[in-house]
Design a protein around this motif. Sequence first.
Motif, PDB file in Angstrom:
ATOM      1  N   LYS A 133       0.851  -1.200   0.000  1.00  0.00           N
ATOM      2  CA  LYS A 133       0.000   0.000   0.000  1.00  0.00           C
ATOM      3  C   LYS A 133       0.885   1.248   0.000  1.00  0.00           C
ATOM      4  O   LYS A 133       0.918   1.995   0.969  1.00  0.00           O
ATOM      5  N   HIS A 135       0.653   4.070  -1.276  1.00  0.00           N
ATOM      6  CA  HIS A 135      -0.021   5.368  -1.230  1.00  0.00           C
ATOM      7  C   HIS A 135      -0.436   5.743   0.189  1.00  0.00           C
ATOM      8  O   HIS A 135      -0.913   6.846   0.422  1.00  0.00           O
ATOM      9  N   ILE A 136      -0.253   4.821   1.140  1.00  0.00           N
ATOM     10  CA  ILE A 136      -0.607   5.095   2.534  1.00  0.00           C
ATOM     11  C   ILE A 136       0.663   5.091   3.370  1.00  0.00           C
ATOM     12  O   ILE A 136       1.330   4.074   3.496  1.00  0.00           O
TER      13      ILE A 136
END
Length: 174
Positions: A133, A135-136
């Motif tokens: 992930k 983007h986090i």
Amino acid sequence: MDKMISTANGDVIITNNDATILNKMDDIQPAAKMLVELSKSQDAAARERTTTVVVIVGALLKHCLILLSHGIHPIVISDALHKASIKVVDLSDHESLIKSASTSLNSKVVSQYSTLLAPLAVDFVLSVVDPAKPHIVELRDIRIVKKLGGTVDDTELVNGLVFDKKRIPQLMLD
């Protein structure tokens, strides 16, 4: 830079926080309200770069107007912006990440240390990001510990725990 604003009821606010200024705005145009909400979201997520969000979105809107004036349909523009928004940053491109971090640091007080701090910032973030992930990034997983008497040149990345305690003398251990 400090800014001074006057509210509708005559109060004067002096601040260097752009998010504060945007929060005080009321009765504004719908697109401007969207910018205020974007800025609030950025401020809540990172406590930083609210002006950057407004400037980038303003530039995007300006270019969208140019495209509209050339007869490009709004749906085509919207689709292109959506495709651009889901483009994933390549976390393996360390050099590009450092350039981005350095550019961000250039507007700060620490700009003269950007060659030291940019690689460290990238390493800090990469040490806590989940590659599944990318983007986090949970910024709460990064802790900055300031120490009296040190300089920016003493900045280092410590993986693991940092205990802020004095060392026990060997005599007390015996």
